[in-house]
Scaffold this motif. Structure first.
Motif, PDB file in Angstrom:
ATOM      1  N   UNK A 219       2.648  11.740   4.678  1.00 21.15           N
ATOM      2  CA  UNK A 219       3.805  11.703   5.557  1.00 21.15           C
ATOM      3  C   UNK A 219       4.578  10.399   5.417  1.00 21.15           C
ATOM      4  N   UNK A 220       5.744  10.352   6.020  1.00 17.14           N
ATOM      5  CA  UNK A 220       6.577   9.154   6.014  1.00 17.14           C
ATOM      6  C   UNK A 220       5.900   8.060   6.832  1.00 17.14           C
ATOM      7  N   UNK A 221       5.877   6.836   6.305  1.00 21.45           N
ATOM      8  CA  UNK A 221       5.210   5.718   6.975  1.00 21.45           C
ATOM      9  C   UNK A 221       6.053   4.456   6.880  1.00 21.45           C
ATOM     10  N   UNK A 222       5.707   3.479   7.730  1.00 24.42           N
ATOM     11  CA  UNK A 222       6.222   2.119   7.581  1.00 24.42           C
ATOM     12  C   UNK A 222       5.039   1.190   7.365  1.00 24.42           C
ATOM     13  N   UNK A 223       5.306   0.040   6.729  1.00 20.95           N
ATOM     14  CA  UNK A 223       4.223  -0.885   6.371  1.00 20.95           C
ATOM     15  C   UNK A 223       4.539  -2.281   6.909  1.00 20.95           C
ATOM     16  N   UNK A 224       3.499  -3.099   7.038  1.00 20.41           N
ATOM     17  CA  UNK A 224       3.648  -4.425   7.623  1.00 20.41           C
ATOM     18  C   UNK A 224       4.431  -5.372   6.731  1.00 20.41           C
ATOM     19  N   UNK A 225       4.466  -5.073   5.443  1.00 20.94           N
ATOM     20  CA  UNK A 225       5.145  -5.973   4.504  1.00 20.94           C
ATOM     21  C   UNK A 225       5.633  -5.187   3.299  1.00 20.94           C
ATOM     22  N   UNK A 226       6.509  -5.825   2.513  1.00 19.31           N
ATOM     23  CA  UNK A 226       6.985  -5.206   1.278  1.00 19.31           C
ATOM     24  C   UNK A 226       5.824  -5.046   0.307  1.00 19.31           C
ATOM     25  N   UNK A 227       4.903  -6.014   0.297  1.00 22.25           N
ATOM     26  CA  UNK A 227       3.730  -5.908  -0.586  1.00 22.25           C
ATOM     27  C   UNK A 227       2.913  -4.659  -0.228  1.00 22.25           C
ATOM     28  N   UNK A 228       2.779  -4.415   1.079  1.00 23.25           N
ATOM     29  CA  UNK A 228       2.054  -3.209   1.503  1.00 23.25           C
ATOM     30  C   UNK A 228       2.763  -1.937   1.054  1.00 23.25           C
ATOM     31  N   UNK A 229       4.083  -1.966   1.124  1.00 22.86           N
ATOM     32  CA  UNK A 229       4.875  -0.826   0.664  1.00 22.86           C
ATOM     33  C   UNK A 229       4.688  -0.609  -0.833  1.00 22.86           C
ATOM     34  N   UNK A 230       4.704  -1.704  -1.600  1.00 18.38           N
ATOM     35  CA  UNK A 230       4.551  -1.586  -3.049  1.00 18.38           C
ATOM     36  C   UNK A 230       3.192  -1.013  -3.428  1.00 18.38           C
ATOM     37  N   UNK A 231       2.160  -1.432  -2.711  1.00 22.51           N
ATOM     38  CA  UNK A 231       0.813  -0.898  -2.971  1.00 22.51           C
ATOM     39  C   UNK A 231       0.795   0.611  -2.696  1.00 22.51           C
ATOM     40  N   UNK A 232       1.440   1.018  -1.596  1.00 25.90           N
ATOM     41  CA  UNK A 232       1.472   2.431  -1.231  1.00 25.90           C
ATOM     42  C   UNK A 232       2.252   3.246  -2.265  1.00 25.90           C
ATOM     43  N   UNK A 233       3.382   2.711  -2.730  1.00 26.81           N
ATOM     44  CA  UNK A 233       4.179   3.427  -3.724  1.00 26.81           C
ATOM     45  C   UNK A 233       3.395   3.592  -5.021  1.00 26.81           C
ATOM     46  N   UNK A 234       2.726   2.532  -5.444  1.00 28.13           N
ATOM     47  CA  UNK A 234       1.928   2.616  -6.665  1.00 28.13           C
ATOM     48  C   UNK A 234       0.832   3.673  -6.531  1.00 28.13           C
ATOM     49  N   UNK A 235       0.222   3.733  -5.343  1.00 29.28           N
ATOM     50  CA  UNK A 235      -0.809   4.745  -5.103  1.00 29.28           C
ATOM     51  C   UNK A 235      -0.184   6.141  -5.080  1.00 29.28           C
ATOM     52  N   UNK A 236       1.001   6.272  -4.474  1.00 27.98           N
ATOM     53  CA  UNK A 236       1.699   7.560  -4.463  1.00 27.98           C
ATOM     54  C   UNK A 236       1.959   8.050  -5.886  1.00 27.98           C
ATOM     55  N   UNK A 237       2.450   7.165  -6.719  1.00 27.09           N
ATOM     56  CA  UNK A 237       2.771   7.537  -8.099  1.00 27.09           C
ATOM     57  C   UNK A 237       1.497   7.959  -8.834  1.00 27.09           C
ATOM     58  N   UNK A 238       0.409   7.232  -8.611  1.00 24.42           N
ATOM     59  CA  UNK A 238      -0.863   7.571  -9.249  1.00 24.42           C
ATOM     60  C   UNK A 238      -1.316   8.970  -8.829  1.00 24.42           C
ATOM     61  N   UNK A 239      -1.251   9.245  -7.530  1.00 25.65           N
ATOM     62  CA  UNK A 239      -1.678  10.553  -7.019  1.00 25.65           C
ATOM     63  C   UNK A 239      -0.763  11.661  -7.534  1.00 25.65           C
ATOM     64  N   UNK A 240       0.532  11.393  -7.574  1.00 24.98           N
ATOM     65  CA  UNK A 240       1.471  12.392  -8.081  1.00 24.98           C
ATOM     66  C   UNK A 240       1.205  12.686  -9.553  1.00 24.98           C
ATOM     67  N   UNK A 241       0.966  11.636 -10.329  1.00 25.29           N
ATOM     68  CA  UNK A 241       0.682  11.838 -11.752  1.00 25.29           C
ATOM     69  C   UNK A 241      -0.541  12.716 -11.929  1.00 25.29           C
ATOM     70  N   UNK A 242      -1.591  12.472 -11.151  1.00 24.62           N
ATOM     71  CA  UNK A 242      -2.827  13.263 -11.258  1.00 24.62           C
ATOM     72  C   UNK A 242      -2.575  14.715 -10.870  1.00 24.62           C
ATOM     73  N   UNK A 243      -1.839  14.923  -9.778  1.00 23.86           N
ATOM     74  CA  UNK A 243      -1.552  16.288  -9.322  1.00 23.86           C
ATOM     75  C   UNK A 243      -0.761  17.057 -10.368  1.00 23.86           C
ATOM     76  N   UNK A 244       0.212  16.399 -10.975  1.00 25.64           N
ATOM     77  CA  UNK A 244       1.062  17.058 -11.951  1.00 25.64           C
ATOM     78  C   UNK A 244       0.324  17.330 -13.253  1.00 25.64           C
TER      79      UNK A 244
END
Length: 314
Positions: free
Chosen positions: A286-311
């Motif tokens: 789901x849509x989230x907010x993070x405490x910092x930009x670094x936290x957001x970047x970690x989440x995006x990198x994880x999202x991309x990893x999960x998406x790559x695996x699913x695809x």
């Protein structure tokens, strides 16, 4: 496949045909049964198969402001119908005047005078004419007068989607709105698609190292619930694995709901001004907010990893 916008576009020398009528939004698996049978009958008889549909959606004319979210724009429906073997699609402008046509007048004006129907294929709940007063019994009765047959096809398919409810456009819209794109895909027989032109956004994705195509969606598009999805970005005739974000971007106090697709592992992609399509395979989070930009970047990198695996496993 021929595409006609209004009765005046039908060729003057048009002969007999097999016809089916409906909104057919999404061209889901139930619709495919009816359209497929119409094509089958047309091939048996050696005549063209025609689908008659409407624009705008009849509900918008009958009850202004009630236009449902659309699962597919008309050009996409036509593409899907062409794949099923349809020879022509007639899009009738649905106006207030047209909505007042009595059922018998609708049959005479559209099915008989213009399309010269030999067979009309419909689902058992088909309604037509002013205030939906016409039903399949009347359609068949009029067929005796105007020399056409009526064939009914049970369009009700069911599966796991929607808890086993019969497949329908209404159920599909609900599942899309809930973010259950896998359930929607079961009904559609393919991933739910969103289309539009790529426009310039705030370009934060580019600044963060994950440039996205910001898709300005078509009016009344059925857009999945806010969140991150795995899917594909179609552009320039190419299908690219993508991580897709839907939402208002609350991390940066955004207020406008957007659909943004990051083409995984693609560098230097410039799609501004192009019409693209986004297919939704699976919900990631789901849509989230993070405490910092670094936290957001970690989440995006994880999202991309999960998406790559699913695809990769799709």
């Amino acid at each position: 496949m021929q595409r006609w916008r209004g009765l005046e576009d039908i060729p003057e020398d048009w002969g007999r045909s097999v016809v089916t009528i409906g909104s057919y939004d999404g061209v889901h698996r139930g619709h495919q049964l009816i359209i497929g049978r119409a094509v089958e009958r047309a091939r048996e008889l050696g005549v063209p198969a025609v689908v008659v549909t409407f624009d705008p959606h009849p509900s918008e004319v009958v009850r202004p402001g009630s236009h449902p979210p659309l699962l597919a724009p008309h050009h996409r429906r036509a593409e899907l119908m062409a794949e099923l073997g349809v020879d022509a699609v007639l899009i009738l402008p649905f106006t207030a005047e047209f909505s007042r046509l009595a059922p018998a007048d609708f049959v005479a004006k559209v099915l008989v005078d213009q399309l010269h129907a030999r067979v009309v294929v419909e689902g058992p709940n088909f309604r037509f004419g002013h205030k939906a007063a016409g039903d399949v019994a009347l359609l068949a009765e009029l067929g005796g007068t105007y020399d056409y047959e009526v064939e009914l096809v049970d369009l009700f398919v069911s599966g796991e989607a929607g808890g086993g409810a019969p497949f329908s456009s209404t159920l599909t819209r609900r599942l899309v709105a809930e973010g259950d794109v896998q359930g929607a895909a079961e009904i559609l027989g393919r991933p739910h698609r969103v289309e539009g032109v790529v426009v310039r956004g705030a370009q934060r994705g580019r600044e963060l190292g994950f440039p996205t195509a910001n898709v300005e969606t078509l009016p009344h598009t059925a857009i999945p619930a806010d969140g991150v999805y795995a899917g594909w970005l179609h552009a320039d005739g190419e299908r690219m694995p993508a991580a897709i974000s839907v939402g208002t971007n609350p991390q940066f106090d955004g207020t406008t709901r957007t659909v943004e697709a990051y083409a995984i592992d693609r560098v230097g992609l410039d799609l501004y001004g192009q019409h693209v399509a986004v297919d939704f395979l699976a919900f990631v989070r789901g849509q989230q907010t993070f405490d910092s930009i670094d936290g957001l970047l970690v989440a995006i990198a994880d999202d991309v990893k999960r998406c790559r695996e699913l695809l990769e496993n799709a």
